[in-house]
Write a protein that holds these residues in place. Structure first.
Motif, PDB file in Angstrom:
ATOM      1  N   SER A  62      22.766  45.529  90.990  1.00 40.91           N
ATOM      2  CA  SER A  62      22.419  44.106  91.045  1.00 40.91           C
ATOM      3  C   SER A  62      22.516  43.631  92.497  1.00 40.91           C
ATOM      4  CB  SER A  62      23.342  43.277  90.145  1.00 40.91           C
ATOM      5  OG  SER A  62      23.123  43.568  88.793  1.00 40.91           O
ATOM      6  N   LYS A 120      19.743  43.013  86.644  1.00 48.17           N
ATOM      7  CA  LYS A 120      19.489  41.650  87.109  1.00 48.17           C
ATOM      8  C   LYS A 120      19.890  41.531  88.580  1.00 48.17           C
ATOM      9  CE  LYS A 120      20.884  38.387  84.242  1.00 48.17           C
ATOM     10  NZ  LYS A 120      21.755  37.673  83.284  1.00 48.17           N
ATOM     11  N   HIS A 122      20.157  39.214  92.456  1.00 50.50           N
ATOM     12  CA  HIS A 122      20.414  37.934  93.102  1.00 50.50           C
ATOM     13  C   HIS A 122      19.306  37.725  94.134  1.00 50.50           C
ATOM     14  CE1 HIS A 122      24.474  38.212  91.356  1.00 50.50           C
ATOM     15  NE2 HIS A 122      24.435  39.476  91.748  1.00 50.50           N
ATOM     16  N   HIS A 147      19.859  36.921  88.186  1.00 47.60           N
ATOM     17  CA  HIS A 147      21.198  36.454  87.825  1.00 47.60           C
ATOM     18  C   HIS A 147      21.616  35.233  88.628  1.00 47.60           C
ATOM     19  CE1 HIS A 147      24.841  36.992  85.589  1.00 47.60           C
ATOM     20  NE2 HIS A 147      25.591  37.006  86.680  1.00 47.60           N
ATOM     21  N   SER A 148      21.136  35.129  89.861  1.00 44.00           N
ATOM     22  CA  SER A 148      21.461  33.953  90.669  1.00 44.00           C
ATOM     23  C   SER A 148      20.378  33.725  91.707  1.00 44.00           C
ATOM     24  CB  SER A 148      22.827  34.109  91.360  1.00 44.00           C
ATOM     25  OG  SER A 148      22.743  34.985  92.470  1.00 44.00           O
ATOM     26  N   VAL A 235      20.956  30.222  85.181  1.00 39.19           N
ATOM     27  CA  VAL A 235      20.986  30.932  86.455  1.00 39.19           C
ATOM     28  C   VAL A 235      21.859  30.167  87.439  1.00 39.19           C
ATOM     29  CG1 VAL A 235      19.608  31.789  88.391  1.00 39.19           C
ATOM     30  CG2 VAL A 235      18.694  31.909  86.067  1.00 39.19           C
ATOM     31  N   TYR A 299      27.415  42.326  87.375  1.00 39.86           N
ATOM     32  CA  TYR A 299      26.344  41.938  88.295  1.00 39.86           C
ATOM     33  C   TYR A 299      26.846  41.685  89.713  1.00 39.86           C
ATOM     34  CZ  TYR A 299      24.159  41.322  83.765  1.00 39.86           C
ATOM     35  OH  TYR A 299      23.698  41.541  82.492  1.00 39.86           O
TER      36      TYR A 299
END
Length: 336
Positions: A62, A120, A122, A147-148, A235, A299
């Motif tokens: 991730s 996932k 970032h 994820h972000s 998110v 993550y």
């Protein structure tokens, strides 16, 4: 994976050398090009590949993925690639091939993720990259791949640029006209040296892009569309803005704040359109704070073997401040 202790020592020396002269001629930039290889990956029927730099431990699934603005290439995030990978983070900066719609871009990037066996991710997106990061999260919300989001000078509605009518004609316009349109938005007066150097570097990178790359990016940037924030409420978002002159209007900033009321905010006093170059130290610190939230989870963008357990406990609120024997005696006296 490069030994972080040795690499940090070399990096500190090169950082001192990078303060003078153009970025593209600096020893630090040459050092970056010499130690982090450029990769090219074709994932669909398009002849043009994804160009990327992948730095840091490969066991991290991730990573932080950087999306550049219209005029950017994959190496415009070279300071983030160098500094964060030296601390154990996996960071990937991508230069996308010619895609004429946001949907094509998102589908192509998901294929790239599958090819690289990523979970996932970032997203660190700048300008157009911030918009594409949001659209990727929106398009994959049923089966999340983002994820972000760390959004730098971002926007969520393309009508803010008032170019939606012209967007359909970009494919037919010559390269010099497209480049001139982009350069017209760059400030030229009363600039801090670091901001001026960042603009010069981005202009150098702009000259390396061909007509189809520029036209397709401007088409995605200006085609009438907007982000649906209700689809990406799960998110984690950080919004970073600068207070000095940039191409982003105050109206765009306020719209972002309204649509992401729970988002963390990161503000820079200066940095212009390209703060990841002009104020890289501050931006890297903000990125690490953003990613700290995910340490100790599936993550996490950092190599688990390099994480201090106290950092994980602090993020979870489990770490109590240390209490000395003197403090305990004082507490007992107060109780009496």
């Amino acid at each position: 994976f490069i030994d972080s202790h040795v690499f940090n020592k070399e990096l500190s020396v090169l950082n001192r050398m990078a303060d003078s002269g153009p970025i593209i001629e600096s020893q630090l930039y040459e050092h970056f090009r010499s130690i982090i290889p450029q990769r090219k990956i074709v994932v669909d029927s398009a002849d043009q590949p994804w160009v990327l730099y992948d730095a840091g431990p490969r066991n991290v699934r991730s990573p932080l993925v950087c999306f550049s603005p219209v005029c950017g290439t994959a190496d415009v995030f070279y300071r983030q690639l160098l500094d964060l990978s030296a601390e154990g983070y996996r960071i990937i900066s991508v230069e996308y091939p010619t895609y004429w719609s946001v949907e094509e871009f998102c589908d192509g990037f998901v294929k790239l993720m599958d090819h690289m066996q990523l979970d996932k991710v970032h997203i660190f997106g700048a300008s157009l990259g911030a918009y594409l990061g949001q659209k990727l999260a929106e398009r994959t919300y049923r089966s999340p791949r983002v994820h972000s989001l760390f959004l730098c000078n971002g926007f969520m509605d393309t009508t803010a640029f008032r170019q939606t009518t012209l967007a359909k004609a970009y494919w037919a316009l010559p390269a010099f006209w497209l480049k001139r349109q982009l350069m017209m938005n760059l400030p030229t007066d009363n600039l801090k040296p670091s901001v001026a150097k960042s603009i010069d570097f981005m202009v150098e990178k702009l000259d390396t892009l061909d007509r189809s790359q520029l036209a397709s990016r401007l088409t995605m940037n200006c085609t009438d569309s907007y982000v649906e924030p209700q689809k990406i409420q799960d998110v984690f978002v950080t919004i970073m803005d600068v207070f000095d002159e940039s191409a982003l209007s105050q109206r765009c900033k306020e719209e972002m704040y309204k649509c992401y009321p729970e988002a963390k905010r990161a503000h820079l006093k200066s940095g212009g359109n390209f703060p990841y170059l002009a104020c890289h130290t501050e931006v890297n610190l903000m990125l690490k704070i953003h990613l700290l939230t995910f340490q100790g989870t599936r993550y996490c963008a950092k190599d688990p073997t390099l994480i201090n357990p106290d950092e994980i406990r602090a993020v979870r609120g489990e770490l109590e401040p240390p209490t000395s024997a003197h403090d305990e005696r004082n507490t007992e006296n107060l109780d009496q």
